[in-house]
Motif scaffolding. Structure first.
Motif, mmCIF file in Angstrom:
data_model
loop_
_atom_site.group_PDB
_atom_site.id
_atom_site.type_symbol
_atom_site.label_atom_id
_atom_site.label_comp_id
_atom_site.label_asym_id
_atom_site.label_seq_id
_atom_site.Cartn_x
_atom_site.Cartn_y
_atom_site.Cartn_z
ATOM 1 N N MET A 1 -7.136 27.963 22.230
ATOM 2 C CA MET A 1 -5.682 27.921 22.339
ATOM 3 C C MET A 1 -5.049 27.482 21.029
ATOM 4 O O MET A 1 -4.067 28.079 20.571
ATOM 5 C CB MET A 1 -5.211 27.002 23.453
ATOM 6 N N ALA A 2 -5.609 26.453 20.409
ATOM 7 C CA ALA A 2 -5.026 25.940 19.167
ATOM 8 C C ALA A 2 -5.050 27.014 18.080
ATOM 9 O O ALA A 2 -4.059 27.242 17.382
ATOM 10 C CB ALA A 2 -5.791 24.697 18.719
ATOM 11 N N MET A 3 -6.183 27.690 17.946
ATOM 12 C CA MET A 3 -6.311 28.731 16.917
ATOM 13 C C MET A 3 -5.391 29.909 17.200
ATOM 14 O O MET A 3 -4.749 30.445 16.291
ATOM 15 C CB MET A 3 -7.746 29.243 16.888
ATOM 16 N N ALA A 4 -5.350 30.329 18.459
ATOM 17 C CA ALA A 4 -4.525 31.485 18.819
ATOM 18 C C ALA A 4 -3.055 31.167 18.595
ATOM 19 O O ALA A 4 -2.285 31.994 18.101
ATOM 20 C CB ALA A 4 -4.775 31.867 20.277
ATOM 21 N N LYS A 5 -2.679 29.940 18.915
ATOM 22 C CA LYS A 5 -1.282 29.543 18.755
ATOM 23 C C LYS A 5 -0.898 29.512 17.281
ATOM 24 O O LYS A 5 0.171 29.995 16.886
ATOM 25 C CB LYS A 5 -1.099 28.162 19.389
ATOM 26 N N LEU A 6 -1.787 28.966 16.461
ATOM 27 C CA LEU A 6 -1.488 28.870 15.028
ATOM 28 C C LEU A 6 -1.422 30.260 14.394
ATOM 29 O O LEU A 6 -0.535 30.554 13.592
ATOM 30 C CB LEU A 6 -2.558 28.027 14.327
ATOM 31 N N ALA A 7 -2.356 31.126 14.761
ATOM 32 C CA ALA A 7 -2.429 32.438 14.110
ATOM 33 C C ALA A 7 -1.374 33.398 14.642
ATOM 34 O O ALA A 7 -0.742 34.123 13.869
ATOM 35 C CB ALA A 7 -3.828 33.035 14.310
ATOM 36 N N LEU A 8 -1.168 33.401 15.937
ATOM 37 C CA LEU A 8 -0.308 34.432 16.538
ATOM 38 C C LEU A 8 1.103 33.932 16.817
ATOM 39 O O LEU A 8 2.012 34.724 17.016
ATOM 40 C CB LEU A 8 -0.938 34.943 17.843
ATOM 41 N N ARG A 9 1.284 32.626 16.848
ATOM 42 C CA ARG A 9 2.577 31.996 17.141
ATOM 43 C C ARG A 9 2.997 32.276 18.589
ATOM 44 O O ARG A 9 2.657 33.292 19.163
ATOM 45 C CB ARG A 9 3.695 32.481 16.190
ATOM 46 N N THR A 10 3.754 31.327 19.113
ATOM 47 C CA THR A 10 4.253 31.506 20.474
ATOM 48 C C THR A 10 5.530 32.341 20.452
ATOM 49 O O THR A 10 6.191 32.456 19.423
ATOM 50 C CB THR A 10 4.560 30.146 21.127
ATOM 51 N N MET A 11 5.858 32.903 21.596
ATOM 52 C CA MET A 11 7.076 33.700 21.722
ATOM 53 C C MET A 11 8.307 32.798 21.597
ATOM 54 O O MET A 11 8.213 31.592 21.817
ATOM 55 C CB MET A 11 7.090 34.395 23.086
ATOM 56 N N PRO A 12 9.471 33.384 21.280
ATOM 57 C CA PRO A 12 10.684 32.577 21.132
ATOM 58 C C PRO A 12 10.935 31.697 22.359
ATOM 59 O O PRO A 12 10.884 32.185 23.491
ATOM 60 C CB PRO A 12 11.791 33.630 20.992
ATOM 61 N N GLY A 13 11.177 30.422 22.134
ATOM 62 C CA GLY A 13 11.510 29.512 23.225
ATOM 63 C C GLY A 13 10.314 28.925 23.953
ATOM 64 O O GLY A 13 10.473 28.073 24.819
#
Lengths: 344, 344
Positions: free
Chosen positions: B112-124
């Motif tokens: 989760m940490a890697m995916a979040k950093l690389a792909l970024r979360t959606m707006p909001g």
């Protein structure tokens, strides 16, 4: 023992009504003929139900009242009816010392509020916890608490639940040093909420308690029999307990579907009937009916609203056992020892 | 569809290793011969494993790396190895657009940490939610989220999970207006925590969403098939999911004991084998393997660490389906509509 337990029965509570409550009490008395009862509720209906149970009638007094606590009553509404309802008067019998304990199948929130007001909590306890026994693959059941009385809990609440749950396991299951675990989402020290981690630190540091602190336990291990007491806040406990119930029903429903899916399976089912009956017996919630409020100055048990007579009998039996073994004194002493250890 | 999904496989993650991951990918490709792969990990071991799967070899590129994320790595430790590990490089392939999605059986927190950093979360969206499919007694599976990524959630998080879960149910199960419920300890409006009650109020007030808000659901109804999406914080979700797993195993263990308790039962068992096999199939977690992170700008799936080749194949298949149906666009649009409705 010299004590012959006398139990106050809220004859009106639950989905099941007077007949099932009294049939359960009668069944319990057949196994334990020292039991005596105070039956609280509509006298006419109680007397009618007693016609089928002369053995119970001979051992019972009746307290008449028309008032009942409904399933929809909020605790605050129920409290205003404490002196006029079958639930309130059953608890009052415990308060006055006329009964050693009370059993009700009524509204859980109302039962806790009334019991707390009438009997008061033990020193240092804010709110009582509701504890139940669940079947496991091991040699004995497991105590789970809290089951719904306290939605959110701090670390002190959780450690008190641990001490009370251990006292219950020692009393009800005869274990010398019950293994106690906190329900969590992982077993590593860093997992979970602050409350759970702080409670673990307090329990790890506590010395001389008649229990073994076994750290954290996850949801997939609840029925394994690896621990004797599982501690959680009322929210997580409600989720876990109901998920156990629902999943057990889900699997047995799937099994039923599978067994009726072909003629061959139906024949196999008939032959293996004793095996599936064994499973059904093991999973029947009536065999584990009876949740106890711990932390009160008195014994009050909640029977499941939809329990049958056998279920009520098990709850009454558990109530008698907890009176005979003086659970209230046991829990009070253990809490006092824990506080002394904590202060030292 | 014109898209032929290309999936990045973290070949090194999980308890199972390269051979099972590649056997699973090969199995998925047998069913869906448009699939192409980027296999990330130790090239020598990947090539050795590919010897058994010429069909997969023909459809795959290899990205070599020696680095792996271990089960013990904390998310922060894993992030420092993002550019040198099989998990990090599989996600990177999604970021660069070389792959439509990634599958890993490794450490969930690190993923989760890697995916979040690389792909970024959606707006909001603050944090992605982990969503899985569970079997029910109904016609389709149920989506459960969040499953462990977010221990504590506020009302906004929970409503976003509801919107994302509904988008997932529409995409993966083809439902037009999924029924969405919040996990709670009762069905009355006053039950539960502030966060859950506030989330319910927000969802009740939301209009024009492609879902039906079905209120609260309790733990004993999760597998009933009465709703399509069940929303909870990561703590409650972890407790519920693991309790489902543990109880299903508990009941099947009891069943096994019962069936071996007598010669008659053993014979009955042999005859009803097809029925119990059906049950085993229905409960086999490999058939529901594959949890997806929702709220990310990209498709990343977590395969269970102990899934077998069939389980990995199901996860890869789900990944392909979510790429083909453009789950990311669907979730993004639904969240934007929800925000607009909220602001209106």
């Amino acid at each position: 023992m010299a004590l012959t337990p006398r139990i106050a029965i809220d004859a009106m509570g639950g989905d099941v009504g007077v007949r099932v409550m009294l049939a359960g009490a009668a069944m319990a008395r057949h196994k334990h003929d020292g039991l005596r009862f105070i039956l609280v509720g509509d006298e006419e209906r109680i007397k009618a139900a007693l016609d089928n149970h002369p053995n119970l009638r001979a051992a019972s007094d009746i307290i008449h009242t028309d008032g009942v606590v409904s399933g929809e009553d909020k605790p605050s509404q129920a409290l205003r009816k404490a002196k006029s309802t079958s639930m309130g008067l059953a608890i009052d019998a415990v308060k006055r010392g006329d009964a050693g304990g009370a059993v009700s199948a009524g509204n859980t929130g109302a039962l806790m509020a009334m019991a707390k007001l009438a009997l008061r909590t033990m020193p240092g306890i804010d709110r009582p916890a509701l504890a139940a026994l669940l079947p496991t693959l091991g040699d004995n059941d497991v105590v789970m608490l809290d089951l719904g009385a306290n939605t959110e809990c701090d670390a002190t609440n959780l450690t008190q639940f641990a001490v009370m749950g251990a006292a219950y396991a020692r009393t009800a299951m005869g274990l010398e040093r019950p293994r106690v675990a906190l329900l969590n989402i992982g077993t590593e020290e860093l997992k979970g909420t602050d409350e759970i981690r702080d409670a673990a630190a307090l329990l790890r540091g506590a010395e001389g308690l008649p229990m073994q602190f076994a750290g954290f336990i996850e949801g997939d291990k609840l029925s394994r029999g690896d621990v004797d007491v599982i501690v959680h806040d009322g929210f997580s406990g409600n989720i876990a307990l109901k998920t156990i119930e629902g999943t057990a029903r889900f699997v047995t429903d799937l099994l039923r579907r599978a067994f009726t899916s072909s003629t061959r399976s139906k024949i196999g089912f008939l032959i293996s009937r004793p095996a599936t009956e064994l499973l059904r017996h093991h999973l029947d919630p009536n065999n584990h009916n009876g949740a106890v409020f711990l932390g009160l100055n008195g014994v009050v048990l909640k029977s499941h609203g939809s329990a049958d007579a056998k279920g009520v009998a098990n709850c009454v039996h558990l109530c008698a056992e907890l009176i005979e073994k003086d659970i209230t004194r046991q829990v009070t002493e253990d809490l006092a020892n824990f506080r002394r250890g904590d202060a030292a």
